[in-house]
Design a protein around this motif. Structure first.
Motif, short mmCIF file in Angstrom:
data_model
loop_
_atom_site.label_atom_id
_atom_site.label_comp_id
_atom_site.label_asym_id
_atom_site.label_seq_id
_atom_site.Cartn_x
_atom_site.Cartn_y
_atom_site.Cartn_z
N UNK A 27 5.51 22.05 -43.99
CA UNK A 27 5.08 20.71 -43.59
C UNK A 27 6.24 19.79 -43.21
N UNK A 28 7.40 19.80 -43.96
CA UNK A 28 8.51 18.94 -43.51
C UNK A 28 9.01 19.28 -42.09
N UNK A 29 8.78 20.49 -41.62
CA UNK A 29 9.20 20.86 -40.27
C UNK A 29 8.22 20.34 -39.21
N UNK A 30 6.93 20.41 -39.51
CA UNK A 30 5.93 20.13 -38.46
C UNK A 30 5.45 18.68 -38.42
N UNK A 31 5.59 17.96 -39.51
CA UNK A 31 5.06 16.59 -39.54
C UNK A 31 5.70 15.68 -38.50
N UNK A 32 7.02 15.74 -38.25
CA UNK A 32 7.57 14.86 -37.20
C UNK A 32 6.93 15.10 -35.83
N UNK A 33 6.49 16.34 -35.56
CA UNK A 33 5.89 16.62 -34.26
C UNK A 33 4.52 15.95 -34.10
N UNK A 34 3.68 16.04 -35.13
CA UNK A 34 2.35 15.45 -35.03
C UNK A 34 2.43 13.94 -35.07
N UNK A 35 3.47 13.40 -35.68
CA UNK A 35 3.63 11.96 -35.71
C UNK A 35 4.04 11.43 -34.34
N UNK A 36 4.76 12.21 -33.56
CA UNK A 36 5.24 11.75 -32.26
C UNK A 36 4.22 11.99 -31.14
N UNK A 37 3.45 13.07 -31.25
CA UNK A 37 2.54 13.44 -30.19
C UNK A 37 1.09 13.40 -30.67
N UNK A 38 0.28 12.66 -29.99
CA UNK A 38 -1.16 12.66 -30.29
C UNK A 38 -1.79 13.94 -29.77
N UNK A 39 -2.74 14.47 -30.53
CA UNK A 39 -3.42 15.70 -30.15
C UNK A 39 -2.45 16.86 -29.94
N UNK A 40 -1.41 16.91 -30.79
CA UNK A 40 -0.46 18.02 -30.70
C UNK A 40 -1.18 19.31 -31.04
#
Length: 429
Positions: A27-40
């Motif tokens: 989760x610490x790896x993937x959370x920044x991605x979903x926070x930056x991109x909607x509908x990632x």
């Protein structure tokens, strides 16, 4: 075959709750991605029962999965997940460039050839958005038990892939960051101070590992995932072997120290025992010497006593002893007279005894002969005997003037002589 493999997975992979708990590490790896991109989009290759799809969806991703096993996909369909029965590489090839935020393959690469693994990595690099992540989890052959036994429990496994090889494949595909995560090791071995046995070295290495690779091009995402990439994860074979060696050496040093202490104590005990033996021997020597000295003294005392009694017996057996018996009695009485308050009565007794001796010729001659050797005793006895013959009315003896210069004792002797001479003349006349 479909039902067999799904039943096998249910038995050996673990419960959904267990697997979901293990997946929390990503989760610490993937959370920044979903926070930056909607509908990632998060695409899971070989999605199986869909544990990662559930977790990714809960984090906000649009989760999609593909798998060839219908039995495994049935659980995903029951939960309403977006899954397809399809070949993973075909799925990747069908996707446009930079369209997916996360590509995951949990326990997938060990089921395909290494050439297909390389193609998968290359296709993932293409379809990932800048800053997107590729996650590949697989059994860890650094664990001796896994490499030699557990890996082959799954009949669909091909070959184990060492962590450095899979990591290099991602680096070779030009991923910006590549991190090896060793996973699922026993909690008890994570403590650096925990004792490590040889069995721990063989089976305690993290049984699974993953390679997390991040595509470059988005500095914001790279900064957001940096803390997760900087951490260290799991236990390596080298780390456990080194800890085992250190603990063994420390234990060996403790044993050596204990042995040295035991040797010192043994030496000290031997020295003390030697001293005790020496002291005991000296005490025995002194006791023997004292006993011998006492025995010698006793022998000498016994010899002296024997000689004394021999001499005493000889004296008592002699004629002189028998002859002087009356004199000894007289002497004893005379000495007593000097201290006795009844001196006059004793003198009277002595006078009678002396006159008796004089009337017995067989006693008088030896007695006079013996008294010649003791003139003072003879004078005293003579005075005592003659004193009782003087009539009380008789006037006192007048000492001539030429005896006036004598001492009282001498005048007494002189008077005794005068009386004796007078008595002798009277008896002869």
């Amino acid at each position: 075959m479909d039902s067999f493999y799904s039943a096998f997975e249910d038995l050996h992979r673990g419960s959904r709750e267990l697997i979901t708990g293990r997946l929390q590490v990503y989760l610490p790896f993937v959370r920044p991605l979903v926070m930056q991109r909607a509908n990632a989009i998060a695409l899971d290759l070989g999605c199986g029962r869909g544990e990662w799809l559930d977790l990714a969806s809960s984090e906000g991703f649009h989760a999609q999965g593909v798998d060839l096993d219908k039995g495994m996909l049935a659980a995903c369909h029951e939960r309403g997940m977006d899954v397809q029965q399809r070949d993973a590489l075909d799925m990747l090839r069908s996707l446009p460039d930079e369209s997916v935020s996360v590509v995951s393959a949990f326990h997938f690469v060990e089921h395909i050839s290494f050439d297909d693994v390389r193609q998968m990595i290359a296709e993932a690099m293409r379809v990932l958005v800048p800053g997107g992540l590729l996650i590949m989890e697989t059994p860890n052959p650094e664990n001796v038990v896994v490499a030699g036994s557990l890996f082959y429990m799954d009949p669909t496994h091909r070959k184990p892939i060492p962590p450095p090889l899979l990591s290099f494949a991602a680096e070779y595909a030009r991923f910006e960051r590549v991190k090896i995560l060793r996973l699922q090791e026993p909690q008890s071995l994570r403590d650096p101070a925990a004792a490590i046995s040889l069995l721990n070295v063989l089976e305690g290495v993290s049984p699974d590992y993953s390679v997390v690779a991040q595509k470059g091009g988005d500095e914001v995402l790279l900064a957001g995932t940096a803390p997760a990439f900087e951490r260290e994860y799991g236990l390596t074979l080298q780390a456990l072997a080194s800890r085992h060696t250190q603990h063994a050496e420390a234990r060996l040093l403790q044993i050596e120290a204990s042995l040295r202490e035991a040797e010192v104590r043994t030496t000290l005990a031997e020295v003390m025992a030697g001293q005790a033996r020496n002291e005991a021997q000296e005490a025995q020597r002194q006791a023997r010497a004292a006993r011998e000295d006492l025995e010698a003294r006793a022998l000498r005392a016994e010899a002296l006593a024997y000689q004394y009694f021999q001499d005493l017996a000889a004296v008592r057996a002699s004629t002189s002893w028998r002859m002087t018996a009356p004199l000894r009695s007289v002497s004893t009485v005379a000495r007593a007279l000097r201290r006795n308050t009844v001196k006059s009565n004793a003198k009277r007794v002595l006078g009678h005894a002396a006159r008796y001796v004089r009337r017995q010729p067989w006693l008088a001659k030896p007695a006079l002969s013996l008294l010649k050797r003791f003139p003072r005793l003879k004078q005293r006895l003579t005075l005592i005997v003659t004193g009782f013959n003087v009539h009380p009315a008789q006037p006192a003896l007048i000492i001539p003037s030429d005896a006036a210069h004598l001492t009282p004792h001498a005048r007494e002797i002189y008077a005794d002589l005068k009386i004796a001479v007078a008595r002798r003349q009277k008896e002869e006349g």
